[in-house]
Design a protein around this motif. Structure first.
Motif, PDB file in Angstrom:
ATOM      1  N   ASP A 132      -5.916  -4.990  47.918  1.00 46.51           N
ATOM      2  CA  ASP A 132      -6.807  -5.307  49.044  1.00 46.51           C
ATOM      3  C   ASP A 132      -6.099  -5.425  50.396  1.00 46.51           C
ATOM      4  O   ASP A 132      -6.641  -6.033  51.312  1.00 46.51           O
ATOM      5  N   HIS A 133      -4.899  -4.853  50.530  1.00 48.32           N
ATOM      6  CA  HIS A 133      -4.156  -4.912  51.794  1.00 48.32           C
ATOM      7  C   HIS A 133      -3.993  -6.358  52.279  1.00 48.32           C
ATOM      8  O   HIS A 133      -4.351  -6.710  53.400  1.00 48.32           O
ATOM      9  N   VAL A 134      -3.440  -7.190  51.407  1.00 50.33           N
ATOM     10  CA  VAL A 134      -3.337  -8.624  51.676  1.00 50.33           C
ATOM     11  C   VAL A 134      -1.982  -8.993  52.279  1.00 50.33           C
ATOM     12  O   VAL A 134      -1.009  -8.238  52.167  1.00 50.33           O
ATOM     13  N   HIS A 135      -1.942 -10.179  52.900  1.00 51.04           N
ATOM     14  CA  HIS A 135      -0.678 -10.791  53.312  1.00 51.04           C
ATOM     15  C   HIS A 135      -0.100 -11.475  52.068  1.00 51.04           C
ATOM     16  O   HIS A 135      -0.478 -12.599  51.733  1.00 51.04           O
ATOM     17  N   LEU A 136       0.807 -10.831  51.391  1.00 50.58           N
ATOM     18  CA  LEU A 136       1.293 -11.350  50.115  1.00 50.58           C
ATOM     19  C   LEU A 136       1.933 -12.725  50.237  1.00 50.58           C
ATOM     20  O   LEU A 136       1.788 -13.566  49.351  1.00 50.58           O
ATOM     21  N   ASN A 137       2.631 -12.952  51.339  1.00 47.73           N
ATOM     22  CA  ASN A 137       3.327 -14.236  51.472  1.00 47.73           C
ATOM     23  C   ASN A 137       2.396 -15.380  51.855  1.00 47.73           C
ATOM     24  O   ASN A 137       2.838 -16.525  51.948  1.00 47.73           O
ATOM     25  N   GLU A 138       1.110 -15.092  52.048  1.00 45.99           N
ATOM     26  CA  GLU A 138       0.141 -16.147  52.310  1.00 45.99           C
ATOM     27  C   GLU A 138      -0.660 -16.508  51.062  1.00 45.99           C
ATOM     28  O   GLU A 138      -1.493 -17.417  51.095  1.00 45.99           O
ATOM     29  N   LEU A 139      -0.411 -15.790  49.965  1.00 42.40           N
ATOM     30  CA  LEU A 139      -1.116 -16.044  48.715  1.00 42.40           C
ATOM     31  C   LEU A 139      -0.286 -16.932  47.796  1.00 42.40           C
ATOM     32  O   LEU A 139       0.928 -17.066  47.960  1.00 42.40           O
ATOM     33  N   SER A 140      -0.957 -17.512  46.816  1.00 42.55           N
ATOM     34  CA  SER A 140      -0.219 -18.206  45.769  1.00 42.55           C
ATOM     35  C   SER A 140       0.629 -17.189  45.014  1.00 42.55           C
ATOM     36  O   SER A 140       0.352 -15.980  45.050  1.00 42.55           O
ATOM     37  N   SER A 141       1.639 -17.656  44.324  1.00 42.92           N
ATOM     38  CA  SER A 141       2.506 -16.757  43.564  1.00 42.92           C
ATOM     39  C   SER A 141       1.699 -15.973  42.545  1.00 42.92           C
ATOM     40  O   SER A 141       1.933 -14.774  42.332  1.00 42.92           O
ATOM     41  N   GLU A 142       0.718 -16.623  41.924  1.00 38.26           N
ATOM     42  CA  GLU A 142      -0.091 -15.972  40.897  1.00 38.26           C
ATOM     43  C   GLU A 142      -0.950 -14.855  41.487  1.00 38.26           C
ATOM     44  O   GLU A 142      -1.046 -13.760  40.922  1.00 38.26           O
ATOM     45  N   LEU A 143      -1.590 -15.135  42.631  1.00 40.18           N
ATOM     46  CA  LEU A 143      -2.443 -14.118  43.250  1.00 40.18           C
ATOM     47  C   LEU A 143      -1.619 -12.961  43.800  1.00 40.18           C
ATOM     48  O   LEU A 143      -2.031 -11.797  43.717  1.00 40.18           O
ATOM     49  N   ALA A 144      -0.447 -13.269  44.358  1.00 39.15           N
ATOM     50  CA  ALA A 144       0.416 -12.196  44.849  1.00 39.15           C
ATOM     51  C   ALA A 144       0.849 -11.290  43.705  1.00 39.15           C
ATOM     52  O   ALA A 144       0.812 -10.051  43.822  1.00 39.15           O
ATOM     53  N   ALA A 145       1.228 -11.889  42.588  1.00 35.13           N
ATOM     54  CA  ALA A 145       1.646 -11.100  41.427  1.00 35.13           C
ATOM     55  C   ALA A 145       0.501 -10.227  40.926  1.00 35.13           C
ATOM     56  O   ALA A 145       0.718  -9.079  40.511  1.00 35.13           O
ATOM     57  N   TYR A 146      -0.718 -10.750  40.958  1.00 35.71           N
ATOM     58  CA  TYR A 146      -1.881  -9.979  40.524  1.00 35.71           C
ATOM     59  C   TYR A 146      -2.098  -8.769  41.431  1.00 35.71           C
ATOM     60  O   TYR A 146      -2.339  -7.655  40.948  1.00 35.71           O
TER      61      TYR A 146
END
Length: 236
Positions: A132-146
């Motif tokens: 989804d073109h996200v800011h990975l470093n603004e997500l939880s570790s779990e959501l970033a990994a997903y």
């Protein structure tokens, strides 16, 4: 590093400079060819980055999977025998650059699934730019990994081929995100750090040279074929 290849948005539009005119793109690629260089996808350029092969090569990458790249850049690449990597936002094929529109960036269409598959059929590479073109470093570790892992799976299911290239959206990442990319099975990842790739670079933190609308042909050749950008990088 390219984004869009098409007619620029109206003057004053945010990020207008990230759209390279088709005639400028053609001129850039033709000059690479004239000077004896080959444009290669990430998968094909990595042996040169690692020092396993030697030759005059340039890695070509496109962020986001824009339809105008399919329409305007791919025919030029195919004509010249070049290949490239395009980093797709996995769950937004046939959509648009929704992530930029709150900033006032004009709508621009993304490739559809048939276009993505045609991209692959022409010998080009599919890379991941998350779901989804996200800011990975603004997500939880779990959501970033997903976002990192699931985008790989979904793109692989679409094309029935391994996806080994990743690009950090917005260039945002940290050591934890870099390790998640490695754990997901990617072999390489590109950043927005400026510079030419060197043999001692971490393959999951590769720099790139930005090509913008205002990059004239002389500056293009200076950026891509000399150590100017690398010297700047070393001095920082």
């Amino acid at each position: 590093m390219y984004h869009q290849v098409g007619l620029p948005a109206p003057k004053g539009s945010p990020y207008r400079g990230l759209t390279v005119h088709p005639s400028d793109f053609r001129r850039q690629m033709v000059w690479l060819k004239r000077l004896g260089y080959r444009g290669l996808s990430m998968a094909q350029v990595l042996p040169y980055v690692r020092g396993e092969r030697h030759g005059k090569v340039v890695g070509l990458s496109f962020d986001d999977g824009y339809r105008n790249v399919f329409q305007n850049a791919m025919p030029v690449l195919d004509e010249l025998g070049f290949t490239a990597t395009n980093y797709f936002v996995a769950r937004h094929l046939d959509g648009s650059n929704f992530w930029d529109q709150p900033k006032g960036v004009p709508h621009s269409s993304l490739m559809s699934l048939p276009e993505l598959r045609a991209w692959v059929a022409s010998g080009h590479e599919v890379g991941s730019h998350t779901l989804d073109h996200v800011h990975l470093n603004e997500l939880s570790s779990e959501l970033a990994a997903y976002q990192i892992t699931q985008s790989k799976r979904e793109l692989e299911n679409m094309i029935q081929h391994e996806v080994s290239a990743f690009c950090y959206p917005y260039g945002h990442y940290d050591n934890n995100i870099r390790d998640q990319v490695s754990n997901a099975g990617y072999t390489n990842a590109t950043t927005t750090h400026r510079g030419l790739a060197r043999m001692d670079d971490d393959l999951l933190q590769l720099p790139r040279v930005t090509v913008s609308r205002s990059t004239n042909i002389v500056r293009f050749l200076q950026k891509c074929l000399t150590r100017l950008e690398d010297n700047k990088r070393r001095s920082r």
